[in-house]
Each structure stands twice: as C-alpha cells, then as structure tokens.
Design a protein around this motif. Structure first.
Motif, PDB file in Angstrom:
ATOM      1  N   LEU A   1     -18.117 128.388  37.158  1.00 23.79           N
ATOM      2  CA  LEU A   1     -18.237 129.844  36.987  1.00 23.79           C
ATOM      3  C   LEU A   1     -17.618 130.580  38.171  1.00 23.79           C
ATOM      4  O   LEU A   1     -17.009 131.642  38.006  1.00 23.79           O
ATOM      5  N   SER A   2     -17.792 130.027  39.364  1.00 12.99           N
ATOM      6  CA  SER A   2     -17.179 130.633  40.543  1.00 12.99           C
ATOM      7  C   SER A   2     -15.662 130.661  40.415  1.00 12.99           C
ATOM      8  O   SER A   2     -15.007 131.648  40.774  1.00 12.99           O
ATOM      9  N   LEU A   3     -15.108 129.580  39.866  1.00 10.41           N
ATOM     10  CA  LEU A   3     -13.668 129.542  39.633  1.00 10.41           C
ATOM     11  C   LEU A   3     -13.244 130.561  38.582  1.00 10.41           C
ATOM     12  O   LEU A   3     -12.175 131.154  38.675  1.00 10.41           O
ATOM     13  N   ARG A   4     -14.091 130.755  37.577  1.00 14.87           N
ATOM     14  CA  ARG A   4     -13.758 131.752  36.561  1.00 14.87           C
ATOM     15  C   ARG A   4     -13.754 133.153  37.172  1.00 14.87           C
ATOM     16  O   ARG A   4     -12.904 133.986  36.812  1.00 14.87           O
ATOM     17  N   LEU A   5     -14.674 133.419  38.087  1.00 11.21           N
ATOM     18  CA  LEU A   5     -14.640 134.698  38.801  1.00 11.21           C
ATOM     19  C   LEU A   5     -13.333 134.847  39.555  1.00 11.21           C
ATOM     20  O   LEU A   5     -12.726 135.922  39.578  1.00 11.21           O
ATOM     21  N   HIS A   6     -12.898 133.766  40.167  1.00  6.95           N
ATOM     22  CA  HIS A   6     -11.613 133.779  40.869  1.00  6.95           C
ATOM     23  C   HIS A   6     -10.486 134.099  39.890  1.00  6.95           C
ATOM     24  O   HIS A   6      -9.559 134.836  40.219  1.00  6.95           O
ATOM     25  N   TYR A   7     -10.595 133.552  38.683  1.00  2.00           N
ATOM     26  CA  TYR A   7      -9.601 133.841  37.651  1.00  2.00           C
ATOM     27  C   TYR A   7      -9.546 135.337  37.348  1.00  2.00           C
ATOM     28  O   TYR A   7      -8.472 135.923  37.228  1.00  2.00           O
ATOM     29  N   HIS A   8     -10.705 135.960  37.236  1.00  2.00           N
ATOM     30  CA  HIS A   8     -10.739 137.395  36.952  1.00  2.00           C
ATOM     31  C   HIS A   8     -10.053 138.184  38.073  1.00  2.00           C
ATOM     32  O   HIS A   8      -9.352 139.152  37.826  1.00  2.00           O
ATOM     33  N   HIS A   9     -10.257 137.743  39.300  1.00  2.00           N
ATOM     34  CA  HIS A   9      -9.641 138.442  40.426  1.00  2.00           C
ATOM     35  C   HIS A   9      -8.128 138.243  40.461  1.00  2.00           C
ATOM     36  O   HIS A   9      -7.391 139.103  40.950  1.00  2.00           O
ATOM     37  N   LYS A  10      -7.666 137.086  39.950  1.00  4.18           N
ATOM     38  CA  LYS A  10      -6.247 136.749  40.050  1.00  4.18           C
ATOM     39  C   LYS A  10      -5.492 136.931  38.731  1.00  4.18           C
ATOM     40  O   LYS A  10      -4.327 136.599  38.643  1.00  4.18           O
ATOM     41  N   ILE A  11      -6.166 137.439  37.714  1.00  4.97           N
ATOM     42  CA  ILE A  11      -5.580 137.436  36.373  1.00  4.97           C
ATOM     43  C   ILE A  11      -4.241 138.164  36.322  1.00  4.97           C
ATOM     44  O   ILE A  11      -3.309 137.753  35.631  1.00  4.97           O
ATOM     45  N   PHE A  12      -4.119 139.230  37.096  1.00  8.13           N
ATOM     46  CA  PHE A  12      -2.862 139.982  37.056  1.00  8.13           C
ATOM     47  C   PHE A  12      -1.755 139.294  37.847  1.00  8.13           C
ATOM     48  O   PHE A  12      -0.593 139.632  37.724  1.00  8.13           O
ATOM     49  N   LEU A  13      -2.137 138.325  38.667  1.00  8.59           N
ATOM     50  CA  LEU A  13      -1.142 137.565  39.417  1.00  8.59           C
ATOM     51  C   LEU A  13      -0.756 136.289  38.687  1.00  8.59           C
ATOM     52  O   LEU A  13       0.085 135.534  39.159  1.00  8.59           O
ATOM     53  N   ASN A  14      -1.410 136.029  37.536  1.00 11.11           N
ATOM     54  CA  ASN A  14      -1.126 134.834  36.737  1.00 11.11           C
ATOM     55  C   ASN A  14      -1.312 133.562  37.547  1.00 11.11           C
ATOM     56  O   ASN A  14      -0.484 132.656  37.542  1.00 11.11           O
ATOM     57  N   VAL A  15      -2.423 133.474  38.263  1.00 14.99           N
ATOM     58  CA  VAL A  15      -2.748 132.310  39.078  1.00 14.99           C
ATOM     59  C   VAL A  15      -3.840 131.511  38.386  1.00 14.99           C
ATOM     60  O   VAL A  15      -4.863 132.059  38.002  1.00 14.99           O
ATOM     61  N   SER A  16      -3.637 130.224  38.217  1.00 19.43           N
ATOM     62  CA  SER A  16      -4.641 129.367  37.598  1.00 19.43           C
ATOM     63  C   SER A  16      -5.779 129.106  38.578  1.00 19.43           C
ATOM     64  O   SER A  16      -5.541 128.730  39.722  1.00 19.43           O
ATOM     65  N   PRO A  17      -7.050 129.276  38.145  1.00 17.81           N
ATOM     66  CA  PRO A  17      -8.158 129.043  39.061  1.00 17.81           C
ATOM     67  C   PRO A  17      -8.279 127.595  39.500  1.00 17.81           C
ATOM     68  O   PRO A  17      -8.748 127.313  40.596  1.00 17.81           O
TER      69      PRO A  17
END
Length: 414
Positions: free
Chosen positions: A77-93
């Motif tokens: 879940l922590s990684l998924r939060l990271h995904y939300h923060h990076k979603i516009f940068l297209n970075v895989s968590p």
C-alpha cells in the motif's frame, strides 16, 4: 475476517493514533489494512498515509503469519501511495521497492536477480507449490510422449530449470534412451546459459543425448511488446518432423493477461506448432480485477492462506521462510496491489478462465492420470506432512489448496 471503518472516523482519532500503542489484534490490524486500502481508493491519501504509518510501526516481518501478512500488504500500500505521487511522471512504484533492511537491494539490479533466484529455490524447497505443478506436468509429458526417440520441450520462463532433472532421470532409464532437446525461453541470457550448463552436465552424468537452445526475449516493461516478440520468436523455433513436441507453461501465461487478444494469438500460435501436450500451471485466484479494492481483498484472502501454510510448516526464525515471504511473495503482492496499467504483471485468473481461453484456441483437455494423482499425493505426504494441504480433482485437472482456499491448478491440453 475483513472489515472497514470510515475515513472520517480515522480523522477524528488521528491524535489517539499518534500515541504509542501495542500491536493490534489480528482482526483489528486486518480492518485497519482494509481501511487504508479504502482510503487510497477514495483518494484520501493523507489519511491513508497516516494509517499506513501506524500499521508499519505495529507489523513485523518476523511475527506470526498475520503480522507478516499485514507487514507485506502495508509495504505494498505504501508503494501504491508512491504511485499516486508519481503518476504524472509515469514512474513504476516497484522501481523503488526495497527488500527487508538486511538486504537493502533495489529490485531491478543484477544483485537482486540473484536474491530472487535464491528465494525461488527456497520456495521450491519449503513448499509444495512449485513441485506440485512441475511433478504433475512432468508425469503428463511422460505419459503422452510414450518414450519416443526424439523429444523436444519448449519451456516458457525456464528460470533455473529445476523441473527437468527428474524428467531427464525418468527418460534415461528407458532403453535405448531417447534424445532430449529443450528450447528455453527467458529474458536473462546469463541465467539461460547457466541453466543450460547445469542441465547439460546432468544429462552427461546420465548418458542422455541432450541439447539446450536458449530463446532470449527482450527484457521490457511493455507487456504487449513482449507478447509480440514472443510470437515472432516462436516462429524461429526449429521443429523437426521426427520429434515429439511438449510445451510447458509453468506460472507464466498470466503475465500477458493485460491484453487478452494478444494472449489468445499466442495460444493459437502454440496450437499451430502441433504439440503432443501443453501443460499449464497457474495460481487459482482472480488478481486481474481492474477495481483496485476488489483486487486487494482477493489478494488478502489468498495470501492469508499462503502465509498460514508457511507458519504451519516452518519455525518463525526460518530464514528461508522469511526470504520466501518477503522477497518472492512480497514482490508478487507489491505488483498486485501497487501497480496499474501495463506495469502490472501478476494478473492471475482462475482455472475456468484459462479453460475458456484454451478451448477457444483449439485445445482440448487431456485428463491427468491416476498415477499422476498418486504421485501428487505422495509428494504431499512425504515432503509436506501437514494436515492443512488438500488436493482435489475437478474436471480432470488438479487443484492444490490450504484449508478451504484453493491455491494452484495444473492441467494438460492437446
């Protein structure tokens, strides 16, 4: 087992949550975990992050099975939060996924590949999950090739090749022994070469005529491109008219379910190669749900059974158990929970879904034999004598489970 509470309730009690607390009982921890997932699905990221920090403090990779489960899903879940923060940068968590602190290795470097292989060997040693599929598949292959003089096996994702020494031993006992050729598919050339060297050495010790051909695929995160390359590469595989062909799909095809049409094309390509048998092993779960919260709950239920099976068969301080839970299953859980889009590879679906796809591609089921069933039961009784494992035969296919939870299926097709 799983419950929920509202996000407003969490906001009202943030002050209380900040104070030191003892580890929560299992039911409370599970409810908190589900609440955190609900908060993420509602895009209430601040409240989710706060609750995840509480869960991180209270869970442990070294506690009982429920604590270890909460620990792994909290990391995901922590990684998924990271995904939300990076979603516009297209970075895989998963590019920032870290193993337990004692390892401190990034998931995508070469050193981690070695640790991942080690966790796979541990998984094969301490659980029946891998052996169940491989032993059953080997028996299905042996029964349909009927000791023909030239055998060709195409193995999707051969990894370390641990499936094949028992089969090589079995066919070497036939007089005269047949020749065996393995076309091994993978994305790491060094691993393929080392696997080929080990199998070739073992074949020599048996006096078995053996050849190994690596089929290297691009190591890419674009799953659709990988399927296209796979279909094209299969066209280059040498098929000899005097060989009996077997195709082995061991926990592999689910990775291509992000594009079902492409996967069906791959299955039709395999069918066009006229194999005598295709063996299919997959997890008996639905981790391909596009709705995050539903997928999360399904994964929680599934891996609760997996972690409980490990607790019942291994001591708490087993390094192999910790390695399997935190490295092998930890990576899979992180992918299921944290990733979206083409980055998500662990897209397990249940046997009924595979049955529909195989039939639509022109395959018909080959019933697994009574001898294969006896072997599978013997494997469980001798190597994993725990009452929790169960083996079922449904529609001529085998299902391995823990308690009331079915975990893996094996089937044979032609």
């Amino acid at each position: 087992m799983l419950g929920s509470s509202s996000s407003s309730h969490q906001h009202k009690n943030n002050k209380d949550l900040d104070s030191p607390q003892p580890p929560p009982p299992r039911s409370i921890a599970m409810r908190q975990l589900l609440t955190a997932a609900q908060l993420i699905s509602q895009s209430d990221l601040s409240a989710a992050n706060h609750l995840i920090s509480i869960l991180s403090s209270n869970s442990s990779a070294y506690g009982d099975s429920s604590e270890r489960l909460v620990h792994s899903f909290t990391k995901a879940l922590s990684l998924r939060l990271h995904y939300h923060h990076k979603i516009f940068l297209n970075v895989s968590p998963l590019k920032s996924f870290m193993k337990p602190p004692s390892y401190n290795i990034n998931i995508y470097n070469d050193q981690y590949d070695s640790v991942l292989q080690s966790s796979y060997l541990s998984l094969n040693k301490i659980t029946p999950f891998i052996r169940f599929g491989q032993f059953t598949a080997n028996q299905a292959i042996l029964e349909v090739i009927d000791y023909q003089q030239n055998i060709h096996i195409i193995d999707f994702d051969i990894m370390l090749g641990v499936q094949w020494p028992p089969l090589m031993q079995a066919i070497s006992n036939h007089h005269p022994p047949p020749t065996l050729r393995i076309t091994a598919i993978g994305t790491n050339l060094n691993t393929l070469r080392r696997t080929g060297d080990r199998l070739s050495k073992f074949a020599r010790s048996l006096g078995l005529k053996f050849s190994f051909y690596p089929l290297l695929l691009p190591n890419t995160n674009n799953e659709t491109l990988t399927v296209d390359h796979l279909i094209n590469h299969l066209s280059d595989v040498l098929l000899l008219p005097n060989e009996t062909l077997a195709v082995n799909c061991d926990f592999y095809l689910h990775r291509h379910l992000n594009n079902r049409d492409k996967l069906c094309l791959l299955l039709r390509k395999i069918k066009s190669m006229k194999p005598r048998v295709v063996t299919l092993s997959e997890q008996e779960a639905y981790h391909n749900n596009p709705i995050f919260l539903s997928r999360f709950m399904e994964a929680m239920k599934y891996y609760t059974a997996v972690f409980e099976s490990l607790e019942a068969t291994l001591p708490p301080n087993s390094r192999e158990r910790i390695e399997v839970e935190q490295v092998w299953f930890g990576k899979v859980i992180a992918d299921i929970v944290a990733e979206e889009g083409d980055c998500r590879k662990e897209r397990h679906e249940r046997f009924r879904s595979w049955e529909v796809m195989m039939v639509s591609a022109g395959f018909r089921k080959v019933p697994l034999s009574g001898y294969a069933l006896s072997q599978a039961r013997l494997l469980l009784r001798l190597h994993y004598p725990c009452e929790g494992y169960n083996l079922e035969v449904i529609d001529d296919s085998f299902f391995l489970g823990w308690g009331n939870q079915s975990l893996f299926s094996v089937s044979s097709w032609r």
